[in-house]
Scaffold this motif. Sequence first.
Motif, PDB file in Angstrom:
ATOM      1  N   ALA A 201      38.353 -92.474   0.024  1.00 33.05           N
ATOM      2  CA  ALA A 201      38.560 -91.302  -0.832  1.00 33.05           C
ATOM      3  C   ALA A 201      38.437 -89.995  -0.045  1.00 33.05           C
ATOM      4  O   ALA A 201      39.198 -89.046  -0.269  1.00 33.05           O
ATOM      5  CB  ALA A 201      37.569 -91.314  -1.995  1.00 33.05           C
ATOM      6  N   ALA A 202      37.492 -89.940   0.896  1.00 34.55           N
ATOM      7  CA  ALA A 202      37.259 -88.701   1.642  1.00 34.55           C
ATOM      8  C   ALA A 202      38.511 -88.217   2.381  1.00 34.55           C
ATOM      9  O   ALA A 202      38.833 -87.016   2.317  1.00 34.55           O
ATOM     10  CB  ALA A 202      36.086 -88.888   2.607  1.00 34.55           C
ATOM     11  N   PRO A 203      39.245 -89.100   3.077  1.00 36.60           N
ATOM     12  CA  PRO A 203      40.478 -88.625   3.734  1.00 36.60           C
ATOM     13  C   PRO A 203      41.519 -88.093   2.749  1.00 36.60           C
ATOM     14  O   PRO A 203      42.272 -87.164   3.074  1.00 36.60           O
ATOM     15  CB  PRO A 203      40.990 -89.869   4.469  1.00 36.60           C
ATOM     16  N   VAL A 204      41.567 -88.674   1.550  1.00 31.86           N
ATOM     17  CA  VAL A 204      42.518 -88.185   0.537  1.00 31.86           C
ATOM     18  C   VAL A 204      42.153 -86.755   0.142  1.00 31.86           C
ATOM     19  O   VAL A 204      43.020 -85.871   0.076  1.00 31.86           O
ATOM     20  CB  VAL A 204      42.527 -89.100  -0.704  1.00 31.86           C
ATOM     21  N   PHE A 205      40.867 -86.522  -0.116  1.00 36.15           N
ATOM     22  CA  PHE A 205      40.434 -85.169  -0.479  1.00 36.15           C
ATOM     23  C   PHE A 205      40.762 -84.183   0.638  1.00 36.15           C
ATOM     24  O   PHE A 205      41.198 -83.053   0.379  1.00 36.15           O
ATOM     25  CB  PHE A 205      38.927 -85.161  -0.757  1.00 36.15           C
ATOM     26  N   ALA A 206      40.555 -84.604   1.875  1.00 40.48           N
ATOM     27  CA  ALA A 206      40.828 -83.724   3.016  1.00 40.48           C
ATOM     28  C   ALA A 206      42.313 -83.390   3.112  1.00 40.48           C
ATOM     29  O   ALA A 206      42.692 -82.243   3.386  1.00 40.48           O
ATOM     30  CB  ALA A 206      40.339 -84.377   4.304  1.00 40.48           C
ATOM     31  N   GLU A 207      43.177 -84.394   2.870  1.00 37.23           N
ATOM     32  CA  GLU A 207      44.615 -84.171   2.950  1.00 37.23           C
ATOM     33  C   GLU A 207      45.089 -83.259   1.817  1.00 37.23           C
ATOM     34  O   GLU A 207      45.930 -82.371   2.027  1.00 37.23           O
ATOM     35  CB  GLU A 207      45.361 -85.500   2.909  1.00 37.23           C
ATOM     36  N   SER A 223      52.687 -82.944  -4.002  1.00 39.35           N
ATOM     37  CA  SER A 223      52.700 -84.337  -4.455  1.00 39.35           C
ATOM     38  C   SER A 223      53.660 -85.181  -3.633  1.00 39.35           C
ATOM     39  O   SER A 223      53.353 -86.330  -3.275  1.00 39.35           O
ATOM     40  CB  SER A 223      53.061 -84.406  -5.940  1.00 39.35           C
ATOM     41  N   LYS A 224      54.832 -84.629  -3.314  1.00 42.38           N
ATOM     42  CA  LYS A 224      55.796 -85.372  -2.503  1.00 42.38           C
ATOM     43  C   LYS A 224      55.240 -85.658  -1.104  1.00 42.38           C
ATOM     44  O   LYS A 224      55.364 -86.765  -0.586  1.00 42.38           O
ATOM     45  CB  LYS A 224      57.107 -84.597  -2.403  1.00 42.38           C
ATOM     46  N   GLU A 225      54.608 -84.662  -0.505  1.00 46.30           N
ATOM     47  CA  GLU A 225      54.071 -84.856   0.838  1.00 46.30           C
ATOM     48  C   GLU A 225      52.847 -85.769   0.827  1.00 46.30           C
ATOM     49  O   GLU A 225      52.619 -86.520   1.780  1.00 46.30           O
ATOM     50  CB  GLU A 225      53.727 -83.499   1.458  1.00 46.30           C
ATOM     51  N   LEU A 226      52.071 -85.715  -0.250  1.00 46.27           N
ATOM     52  CA  LEU A 226      50.922 -86.623  -0.351  1.00 46.27           C
ATOM     53  C   LEU A 226      51.392 -88.069  -0.474  1.00 46.27           C
ATOM     54  O   LEU A 226      50.803 -88.972   0.124  1.00 46.27           O
ATOM     55  CB  LEU A 226      50.045 -86.243  -1.550  1.00 46.27           C
ATOM     56  N   ALA A 227      52.459 -88.297  -1.228  1.00 46.27           N
ATOM     57  CA  ALA A 227      53.021 -89.646  -1.351  1.00 46.27           C
ATOM     58  C   ALA A 227      53.464 -90.153   0.021  1.00 46.27           C
ATOM     59  O   ALA A 227      53.249 -91.332   0.367  1.00 46.27           O
ATOM     60  CB  ALA A 227      54.182 -89.650  -2.333  1.00 46.27           C
ATOM     61  N   GLY A 228      54.086 -89.284   0.819  1.00 44.88           N
ATOM     62  CA  GLY A 228      54.485 -89.665   2.174  1.00 44.88           C
ATOM     63  C   GLY A 228      53.288 -89.956   3.058  1.00 44.88           C
ATOM     64  O   GLY A 228      53.318 -90.872   3.895  1.00 44.88           O
ATOM     65  N   TRP A 229      52.227 -89.173   2.884  1.00 39.37           N
ATOM     66  CA  TRP A 229      50.992 -89.400   3.657  1.00 39.37           C
ATOM     67  C   TRP A 229      50.411 -90.777   3.348  1.00 39.37           C
ATOM     68  O   TRP A 229      49.974 -91.491   4.250  1.00 39.37           O
ATOM     69  CB  TRP A 229      49.994 -88.298   3.321  1.00 39.37           C
ATOM     70  N   PHE A 230      50.412 -91.160   2.059  1.00 43.11           N
ATOM     71  CA  PHE A 230      49.903 -92.477   1.671  1.00 43.11           C
ATOM     72  C   PHE A 230      50.712 -93.589   2.343  1.00 43.11           C
ATOM     73  O   PHE A 230      50.145 -94.594   2.796  1.00 43.11           O
ATOM     74  CB  PHE A 230      49.933 -92.647   0.150  1.00 43.11           C
ATOM     75  N   ARG A 231      52.039 -93.428   2.415  1.00 41.16           N
ATOM     76  CA  ARG A 231      52.869 -94.468   3.031  1.00 41.16           C
ATOM     77  C   ARG A 231      52.510 -94.659   4.501  1.00 41.16           C
ATOM     78  O   ARG A 231      52.636 -95.768   5.036  1.00 41.16           O
ATOM     79  CB  ARG A 231      54.351 -94.112   2.882  1.00 41.16           C
ATOM     80  N   ALA A 232      52.029 -93.602   5.135  1.00 43.32           N
ATOM     81  CA  ALA A 232      51.637 -93.701   6.550  1.00 43.32           C
ATOM     82  C   ALA A 232      50.229 -94.272   6.724  1.00 43.32           C
ATOM     83  O   ALA A 232      49.791 -94.509   7.851  1.00 43.32           O
ATOM     84  CB  ALA A 232      51.713 -92.322   7.204  1.00 43.32           C
ATOM     85  N   MET A 233      49.539 -94.509   5.602  1.00 40.30           N
ATOM     86  CA  MET A 233      48.150 -94.974   5.658  1.00 40.30           C
ATOM     87  C   MET A 233      48.020 -96.465   5.360  1.00 40.30           C
ATOM     88  O   MET A 233      46.941 -96.926   4.979  1.00 40.30           O
ATOM     89  CB  MET A 233      47.299 -94.188   4.636  1.00 40.30           C
ATOM     90  N   LYS A 234      49.083 -97.233   5.526  1.00 38.66           N
ATOM     91  CA  LYS A 234      49.075 -98.646   5.121  1.00 38.66           C
ATOM     92  C   LYS A 234      47.966 -99.450   5.791  1.00 38.66           C
ATOM     93  O   LYS A 234      47.477-100.429   5.219  1.00 38.66           O
ATOM     94  CB  LYS A 234      50.431 -99.279   5.405  1.00 38.66           C
ATOM     95  N   ALA A 235      47.570 -99.064   6.975  1.00 38.45           N
ATOM     96  CA  ALA A 235      46.527 -99.815   7.690  1.00 38.45           C
ATOM     97  C   ALA A 235      45.139 -99.230   7.450  1.00 38.45           C
ATOM     98  O   ALA A 235      44.167 -99.692   8.052  1.00 38.45           O
ATOM     99  CB  ALA A 235      46.829 -99.841   9.191  1.00 38.45           C
ATOM    100  N   LYS A 236      45.025 -98.232   6.563  1.00 36.55           N
ATOM    101  CA  LYS A 236      43.744 -97.554   6.337  1.00 36.55           C
ATOM    102  C   LYS A 236      43.253 -97.795   4.910  1.00 36.55           C
ATOM    103  O   LYS A 236      44.048 -98.071   3.997  1.00 36.55           O
ATOM    104  CB  LYS A 236      43.898 -96.052   6.579  1.00 36.55           C
ATOM    105  N   PRO A 237      41.939 -97.687   4.683  1.00 34.29           N
ATOM    106  CA  PRO A 237      41.382 -97.877   3.330  1.00 34.29           C
ATOM    107  C   PRO A 237      41.990 -96.933   2.298  1.00 34.29           C
ATOM    108  O   PRO A 237      42.077 -97.276   1.112  1.00 34.29           O
ATOM    109  CB  PRO A 237      39.886 -97.610   3.515  1.00 34.29           C
ATOM    110  N   SER A 238      42.429 -95.761   2.719  1.00 33.80           N
ATOM    111  CA  SER A 238      42.982 -94.784   1.774  1.00 33.80           C
ATOM    112  C   SER A 238      44.235 -95.305   1.078  1.00 33.80           C
ATOM    113  O   SER A 238      44.565 -94.856  -0.033  1.00 33.80           O
ATOM    114  CB  SER A 238      43.312 -93.474   2.497  1.00 33.80           C
ATOM    115  N   PHE A 239      44.922 -96.255   1.687  1.00 34.56           N
ATOM    116  CA  PHE A 239      46.163 -96.772   1.099  1.00 34.56           C
ATOM    117  C   PHE A 239      45.909 -97.426  -0.255  1.00 34.56           C
ATOM    118  O   PHE A 239      46.780 -97.421  -1.131  1.00 34.56           O
ATOM    119  CB  PHE A 239      46.812 -97.784   2.053  1.00 34.56           C
ATOM    120  N   ALA A 240      44.697 -97.960  -0.442  1.00 34.31           N
ATOM    121  CA  ALA A 240      44.359 -98.591  -1.723  1.00 34.31           C
ATOM    122  C   ALA A 240      44.322 -97.576  -2.858  1.00 34.31           C
ATOM    123  O   ALA A 240      44.361 -97.956  -4.036  1.00 34.31           O
ATOM    124  CB  ALA A 240      43.022 -99.316  -1.608  1.00 34.31           C
TER     125      ALA A 240
END
Length: 599
Positions: A201-207, A223-240
């Motif tokens: 959760a912490a990295p999401v808040f930071a982004e 929102s569009k850029e945050l969605a793209g950021w999530f797609r780049a986080m597939k190997a990280k806990p934030s992706f959940a």
Amino acid sequence: MGKREAYHTAFVPPQKILKPLQADSKDWDTTGNLLIKGDNLDALRLLRQSYFGKVKLIYIDPPYNTQSDAFIYRDDFSARQGEVLKQLGYSADNIDYIKNIYGARTHSGWLSFMYPRLLLAKDLLRDDGVIFISIDDNEQAQLKLLCDEVFGVENFVAELVWEGANKNDARQIGTVHEYVLVYAQNRNELPREWSLKKEGAAPVFAEVKRLKKLHGSDFETISKELAGWFRAMKAKPSFALRRFRYVDERGAYKEDDPTAPGGRKFDLINPKNGQVLPLRRNRGWGFDQTEFNRLVDEGRVSFVTDSSVMIRRYLHETDTITPPSVYYQPARSASERLTRMMDGNVFDFPKDETVLNKFVEMATDPDDANCIVLDFFAGSGTTAHAVMLQNVLDNGTRRFILVQIPQPIDPKKQKDAHTFVRDTLGKLEATIFEITAERIRRAGGKLKANKPELDTGFRVFDLADDPDALILQKPLAEATQADLALLQTTIATPQPDQLPRILYNLLLAEGLPLSTRIEPVQADQHPQALYRAADVLIILQALDTEDLRQALAQLKTAGTPVQHLSVYAPWVQDNNFLLGLKTLLETLGLSEDKLRLRG
């Protein structure tokens, strides 16, 4: 050995004193953390004087009864019972007597080892305190029964499962887990619910914060850029947490279905157009009309169309979970991180700080200014690392107390560790304690780089023999006139080199934390005579009572009034001065019980 003997072991008078090791410490004058070198049974007896009922959380990883050759602690408790009794301070005659009565039993020695330590641990816990104890299958059942007795069955909180790597020595079934028993001092005093921050959760808040700074109130772009950021986080806990890909002025949110099976069935009116919102078959609304109107007014409803709505669930309002009973962390992960930190493999099977910091998070409050975490089987210092790590994550001010016996490192079986302590650290004696201290230094240094105000220091104390007490313990029939003369000379003659020892053991006598700052008073006029510790004035030498009156007045004016006088009697033998102290107390309106003679 007998349970009664083990019980009494906990409450015999302390046989050791504290020797401050300022040169081995870090940030001595400002830190609230402690590292004690010595046997934990002696340490617990001493800590009981100042920390009775003051510890919020205890975590220990005691030696398992595995008959292994691990060098951290001797853990073959099926060894001859005489060795166990000898370690507990029994004479040869008593050892023979007890062995004849009880015989050698594998679990008995281990339980006798743990029982007094747990009794003392219980005394240290606050009313809302908890203890976490790691254990494996060999003694889990016995430890559970022992803890039920010491802490009470009603104070059992949970038995956690800590899953790690598969052991290579498995036979029928591969054991991939250990246990963590959790008990409370008084379970009724615990918060109704414990919680953990959702991982990632912490990295999401930071982004989100970064994107808001970049795009202001353009929430569609954010929102569009945050969605793209999530797609780049597939190997990280934030992706959940990728469903929280929308952003408004409140923060990141996800859109949830406002209906549920078994919900309320009624005509829900859209307050914006007065129309009835259609309800899907076999579903019901998750709120009544009043609650829905409030959600609309607060902007917590997304109108997809005039007849379709979604509810906004914000990450910062739903970023915690109830702690699970099973934790998985590959055992090799902690070993690999420690190896990188220490530039070599210096400690086998360290506990994982990322799991321990979850225990710290769930059981303590970052806003608790008096939170103390204790580990009296410190090992590689993981608990201190976990406490500092959690303070970074939630801006807490928790303090730690660690105790580690200076267990010698075998130069043949643990060559890397032995070389590290002797050559890299330059220590004359290669012991586990030195690894404990160095791990805290390096972990603290790394964490402090990201949080400069973090307390990463620690005061080091050694548990040393008290030469005066050793003389006093000599049987009267064996004492000579020379012994008595030496005792009188030793304790009555001020010895400057013993000043730190005297001062910090007086802290214990006064029930003050060992992290308390000790400051000289009237040092120019009366060197090494007066010291202030919290609201206690320590008097080591006789002086003019008028000077003492002025010192007390100056402290009061400075906003640090003294409530008690502690006189070290062996060095203050002037009866007229002691009588003058009583008169001075009367003139200051203080009762006689504010004067304490120590020594």
